[in-house]
Structures are given as C-alpha cells and as structure tokens.
Design a protein around this motif. Structure first.
Motif, mmCIF file in Angstrom:
data_model
loop_
_atom_site.group_PDB
_atom_site.id
_atom_site.type_symbol
_atom_site.label_atom_id
_atom_site.label_comp_id
_atom_site.label_asym_id
_atom_site.label_seq_id
_atom_site.Cartn_x
_atom_site.Cartn_y
_atom_site.Cartn_z
ATOM 1 N N THR A 82 0.814 -1.218 0.000
ATOM 2 C CA THR A 82 0.000 0.000 0.000
ATOM 3 C C THR A 82 0.851 1.274 0.000
ATOM 4 O OG1 THR A 82 -0.147 -0.096 2.423
ATOM 5 C CG2 THR A 82 -1.922 -1.127 1.181
ATOM 6 N N ALA A 83 2.166 1.128 -0.012
ATOM 7 C CA ALA A 83 3.053 2.278 0.138
ATOM 8 C C ALA A 83 2.888 3.296 -0.982
ATOM 9 C CB ALA A 83 4.507 1.816 0.212
ATOM 10 N N ILE A 84 2.850 2.845 -2.231
ATOM 11 C CA ILE A 84 2.769 3.787 -3.345
ATOM 12 C C ILE A 84 1.444 4.546 -3.302
ATOM 13 C CG2 ILE A 84 2.578 3.956 -5.858
ATOM 14 C CD1 ILE A 84 4.726 1.793 -6.046
ATOM 15 N N HIS A 85 0.354 3.842 -3.030
ATOM 16 C CA HIS A 85 -0.946 4.511 -2.916
ATOM 17 C C HIS A 85 -0.899 5.603 -1.851
ATOM 18 C CE1 HIS A 85 -5.319 5.028 -2.735
ATOM 19 N NE2 HIS A 85 -5.195 4.977 -1.418
ATOM 20 N N ASP A 86 -0.273 5.315 -0.722
ATOM 21 C CA ASP A 86 -0.227 6.309 0.358
ATOM 22 C C ASP A 86 0.706 7.465 0.025
ATOM 23 O OD1 ASP A 86 -2.007 5.677 2.610
ATOM 24 O OD2 ASP A 86 -0.945 3.779 2.650
ATOM 25 N N TRP A 87 1.792 7.196 -0.684
ATOM 26 C CA TRP A 87 2.651 8.304 -1.093
ATOM 27 C C TRP A 87 1.933 9.199 -2.103
ATOM 28 C CZ3 TRP A 87 6.205 10.398 1.534
ATOM 29 C CH2 TRP A 87 7.080 9.648 2.343
ATOM 30 N N LEU A 88 1.211 8.608 -3.032
ATOM 31 C CA LEU A 88 0.456 9.408 -3.993
ATOM 32 C C LEU A 88 -0.592 10.262 -3.289
ATOM 33 C CD1 LEU A 88 0.028 6.788 -6.858
ATOM 34 C CD2 LEU A 88 1.486 8.826 -6.893
ATOM 35 N N ARG A 89 -1.260 9.673 -2.291
ATOM 36 C CA ARG A 89 -2.226 10.450 -1.498
ATOM 37 C C ARG A 89 -1.546 11.597 -0.775
ATOM 38 N NH1 ARG A 89 -2.519 10.407 3.654
ATOM 39 N NH2 ARG A 89 -1.458 8.395 3.845
ATOM 40 N N ILE A 94 0.045 17.288 0.391
ATOM 41 C CA ILE A 94 1.174 18.206 0.616
ATOM 42 C C ILE A 94 1.961 18.284 -0.686
ATOM 43 C CG2 ILE A 94 3.139 18.756 2.105
ATOM 44 C CD1 ILE A 94 2.064 16.777 4.146
ATOM 45 N N PRO A 95 1.593 19.176 -1.604
ATOM 46 C CA PRO A 95 2.239 19.230 -2.920
ATOM 47 C C PRO A 95 3.742 19.510 -2.873
ATOM 48 C CG PRO A 95 0.184 20.471 -2.920
ATOM 49 C CD PRO A 95 0.471 20.114 -1.494
ATOM 50 N N GLU A 96 4.208 20.051 -1.756
ATOM 51 C CA GLU A 96 5.647 20.329 -1.649
ATOM 52 C C GLU A 96 6.482 19.040 -1.594
ATOM 53 O OE1 GLU A 96 3.301 23.727 -0.020
ATOM 54 O OE2 GLU A 96 3.301 21.559 0.319
ATOM 55 N N ILE A 97 5.865 17.942 -1.222
ATOM 56 C CA ILE A 97 6.585 16.660 -1.191
ATOM 57 C C ILE A 97 6.788 16.178 -2.623
ATOM 58 C CG2 ILE A 97 6.388 14.206 -0.582
ATOM 59 C CD1 ILE A 97 5.045 15.048 1.997
ATOM 60 N N LYS A 98 8.020 15.861 -2.952
ATOM 61 C CA LYS A 98 8.358 15.433 -4.302
ATOM 62 C C LYS A 98 8.884 13.993 -4.282
ATOM 63 C CE LYS A 98 7.519 19.646 -5.637
ATOM 64 N NZ LYS A 98 6.234 19.954 -6.296
ATOM 65 N N VAL A 99 8.295 13.162 -5.141
ATOM 66 C CA VAL A 99 8.786 11.808 -5.358
ATOM 67 C C VAL A 99 9.076 11.670 -6.847
ATOM 68 C CG1 VAL A 99 8.316 9.337 -5.191
ATOM 69 C CG2 VAL A 99 7.448 10.882 -3.426
ATOM 70 N N ASN A 100 10.245 11.179 -7.170
ATOM 71 C CA ASN A 100 10.636 10.960 -8.559
ATOM 72 C C ASN A 100 10.281 9.520 -8.940
ATOM 73 O OD1 ASN A 100 11.806 10.926 -11.085
ATOM 74 N ND2 ASN A 100 13.891 10.658 -10.309
ATOM 75 N N ALA A 143 11.176 -2.299 -12.226
ATOM 76 C CA ALA A 143 9.986 -2.008 -11.427
ATOM 77 C C ALA A 143 9.550 -0.587 -11.764
ATOM 78 C CB ALA A 143 10.287 -2.151 -9.943
ATOM 79 N N GLN A 144 8.645 -0.474 -12.715
ATOM 80 C CA GLN A 144 8.264 0.827 -13.259
ATOM 81 C C GLN A 144 7.597 1.720 -12.229
ATOM 82 O OE1 GLN A 144 5.672 0.529 -16.650
ATOM 83 N NE2 GLN A 144 5.832 2.699 -17.172
ATOM 84 N N GLN A 145 6.908 1.129 -11.255
ATOM 85 C CA GLN A 145 6.099 1.895 -10.316
ATOM 86 C C GLN A 145 6.906 2.513 -9.181
ATOM 87 O OE1 GLN A 145 6.345 -1.330 -10.476
ATOM 88 N NE2 GLN A 145 6.517 -2.196 -8.416
ATOM 89 N N GLU A 146 8.167 2.142 -9.043
ATOM 90 C CA GLU A 146 8.944 2.595 -7.884
ATOM 91 C C GLU A 146 9.546 3.985 -8.095
ATOM 92 O OE1 GLU A 146 10.033 -1.718 -5.963
ATOM 93 O OE2 GLU A 146 11.659 -0.575 -6.898
ATOM 94 N N GLY A 147 9.982 4.588 -7.001
ATOM 95 C CA GLY A 147 10.508 5.936 -7.092
ATOM 96 C C GLY A 147 11.533 6.238 -6.021
ATOM 97 N N GLU A 153 14.344 16.019 3.411
ATOM 98 C CA GLU A 153 13.471 17.073 2.918
ATOM 99 C C GLU A 153 12.002 16.709 3.101
ATOM 100 O OE1 GLU A 153 12.027 20.564 1.208
ATOM 101 O OE2 GLU A 153 13.949 20.048 2.134
ATOM 102 N N VAL A 154 11.648 15.469 2.840
ATOM 103 C CA VAL A 154 10.263 15.041 3.035
ATOM 104 C C VAL A 154 9.882 15.124 4.514
ATOM 105 C CG1 VAL A 154 8.696 13.071 2.894
ATOM 106 C CG2 VAL A 154 10.193 13.623 0.962
ATOM 107 N N THR A 155 10.798 14.741 5.387
ATOM 108 C CA THR A 155 10.556 14.860 6.827
ATOM 109 C C THR A 155 10.278 16.313 7.202
ATOM 110 O OG1 THR A 155 11.951 12.944 7.294
ATOM 111 C CG2 THR A 155 11.552 14.472 9.118
ATOM 112 N N ARG A 156 11.068 17.219 6.650
ATOM 113 C CA ARG A 156 10.880 18.640 6.933
ATOM 114 C C ARG A 156 9.497 19.108 6.464
ATOM 115 N NH1 ARG A 156 11.320 23.548 4.643
ATOM 116 N NH2 ARG A 156 11.796 22.703 2.579
#
Length: 361
Positions: A82-89, A94-100, A143-147, A153-156
């Motif tokens: 469920t990790a990717i779903h929760d990161w996308l949420r 919080i749009p400032e959080i960036k995942v590549n 693994a195409q879905q990973e990032g 920075e995300v913690t901040r």
C-alpha cells in the motif's frame, strides 16, 4: 487497546463538546513526522520531541528508495503493498513533497521470486532505460512503479505541515523519563519541562530499547549499519534507480550521485568509497568524474525478527512504531497508526507486527 480518541466529553457553557486528544511523538525522523502529520490532520493535539534535530538519525542517512517489489510472504509485504498509494495520497495533500517516479532497474546473480510489478528486461529494453550501463551478465529487471525521494526534505515538509496544523516541535530535547498515571505512561520528562498527554508514541528508531529499558521493558530492535555516499558527478549516468549486486545508486535532484552500501566488515568506509568509485567506472560507460563530498553511516532500526513493530505495549500503554525500510513505508505507517490512535484499534495491522510477540508477563 488504546482508549478511543473521542471517548472523553466535557461540559461547558456551550453544552457538550468533544475534548481534543493529546499525543506526544518521540522522534522526528520520517516515521515520527508522518505520524505527527496524520494525527494533526485529524485534529489531535501533537507534541513532537526530538533529542537532536529532525532527520538527524537514520532518516538523514537513508537512500530514499520507495521499494515495493517484495514477495507476498515478506515480513513487511502488507505495508509495501500500500506504500505507493499512500505516497500518492500524501503528495496530493502536501504538494511540496516530491517523489521521482523513475522506476528501478535491478540485476544480480540471484533471480528474484515472482513478484508483482517486476518485469524482466531484454537487452534492448535495458539499453533504452539505462544507455550508459554496461549490461550485466545476469538478467535485469524493471519495477516501473517505484521511485525515489529525499528523506530529510520530506521529513521537513511533513513537520512543517503538521506545525501549520498546530503541532508543537521541540528539538534538542531528550526524554529523561516517563510519567505514569494510573499505571499507564501518559507523559515524558525532558530537561526543561514535564509533558503530559493522553498517550505517548515512540518513533525514535534505535533509541526505543534504551527508553523502554527504564521501564523494565525489553524490546529487541537492532541497529543495522549501512553507508551512504554522496559524490559530485560531472555527468548524469543513470536515469532510474539502479540496484545491482555490485552497486546501488541514483541521482539526487541536484545531479549529485547517491550510493548505498552495506557496512564493510573492517569498518573502513573511506576505503570502501574508493572501491565504489571503481565499481561505478567499471559498470558505466564514459569518463565520469566523481568527487566524494559526504559519507555517513546510518543505523537502521530493525526488529530482531524482521517484522515491523506497530502497536501498544501493555500494560504500560505506550505505542511503538519502527521498522526497516522506514522511507518506503512511512506514509502508510502514519495513516494506519493515526487511525489506530483515533479508534483504539486498527484491525488492518497484522498481528505479526504487534510488540506483544516480544513482551512476556
């Protein structure tokens, strides 16, 4: 079981109203920050107590891989699924959080078990994804879905959002001891004040066993060392995250190269840094110039049996939340732990994650 958040009512001039739950979160790494944010979002009054600075422990030395491709019987499969779903949420909130979301290329002498989201790569497909990579002799996978993300920075960003919702952050504030009320831990004593709350959450990684030992509680969380190297790179050599049996690396947003390595048996991380440079030059084409500018050892909190630790320790009534890999699962942990604190129990959390497996009467 925790007392449900909205079980306490008080009577005032305005009639009946719901009292606000208060929670102390010990630890301002990515797990503690996620729990604090998710609680604050649910109108819980949160105080985060950190002995140093945010992300100064394992989080600040983490590789930053959102790695979800594990087998169904992996100890942390529930959280990773469920990790990717929760990161996308979380990115939506919080749009400032960036995942590549670049995906991850892996290779090695051991063929992975059948895992959802992991596809074998032909030589042509591998060359298209990573043109500078000298193809390994073994099969490569994608693994195409990973990032990837920048853990500190995300913690901040999580803490900033939590603070905007009323969370109090106390840095450079070690916990000296706990405060009990009616047999339950309901607060902490710091060098400058006593903090009382409805509950305490320990999300401070390898410090958890030390704090619990003062209460006579033994919880086997092992400090598993790993090394993180950062190099200035004269050119970009990977487009995804590349994880092989000889090297594991990615680029940061500023173009620097980040490499993760197991801690060397002899402890000489400077010598290992030179070996890493040699491995990069063997594996990748071109005359890339690398200049080491940071090397750090991170102590990853790893429960002895490999399963995450999520839940209340009874009869003390204190909540613990720790695991490896925390970066991958932090968004999910924040959600499910906050739900449990609100409701008193979250049946989603597997029994195999509960600290009761280590606590004996």
């Amino acid at each position: 079981m925790l007392t449900p958040v909205y079980s306490h009512y008080h009577h005032g001039r305005e009639g009946n109203s719901l009292s606000k739950k208060t929670i102390i979160v010990v630890g301002a790494g990515i797990v503690g920050a996620s729990i604090a944010y998710h609680l604050a979002k649910k109108n819980v009054s949160v105080t985060v107590v950190e002995q140093a600075t945010p992300a100064s422990g394992a989080t600040g030395k983490a590789f930053g891989w959102v790695n979800t491709t594990v087998t169904e019987d992996a100890p942390d499969a529930f959280l990773r699924r469920t990790a990717i779903h929760d990161w996308l949420r979380l990115i939506q909130e919080i749009p400032e959080i960036k995942v590549n979301w670049s995906g991850a290329v892996s290779y090695g002498t051991t063929q992975p078990h059948q895992t959802a989201g992991l596809q074998p790569l032909s030589l042509a497909a591998l060359n298209a994804l990573e043109p500078a990579l000298n193809a390994p002799a073994s099969q490569a996978w994608y693994a195409q879905q990973e990032g990837t993300l920048e853990p500190a920075e995300v913690t901040r960003q999580l803490l900033e959002k939590a603070r905007s919702l009323g969370t109090r952050l106390k840095i450079a504030t070690p916990v000296r001891e706990f405060i009990r009320s009616e047999g339950k831990i309901r607060g902490v004593i710091t060098p400058d004040e006593c903090l009382l709350a409805d509950g305490v959450v320990l999300a401070c990684g390898i410090e958890i066993p030390t704090l619990l030992a003062s209460e006579g509680i033994v919880l086997p969380v092992i400090a598993s060392p790993a090394v993180l190297y950062k190099y200035h790179s004269s050119q970009r050599i990977v487009e995804t995250l590349v994880a092989g049996d000889d090297i594991e690396l990615r680029h940061a947003p500023d173009g620097s190269l980040i490499v993760a390595e197991d801690y060397p048996p002899g402890g000489d991380i400077s010598a290992l840094a030179e070996q890493v440079k040699s491995a990069i030059h063997r594996r990748f084409q071109g005359d890339v110039l690398l200049e080491l500018f940071a090397q750090n050892v991170g102590l990853r909190p790893t429960p002895q049996d490999g399963y995450p630790l999520l839940g209340v320790i009874e009869p003390a009534g204190i909540y613990v939340a720790t695991m490896h890999p925390a970066v991958t699962c932090a968004a999910t942990i924040g959600r499910i732990v906050s739900e449990e604190i609100l409701s008193g129990q979250n049946p989603q959390i597997p029994e195999s994650y509960r600290p009761s497996r280590f606590i004996f009467p």
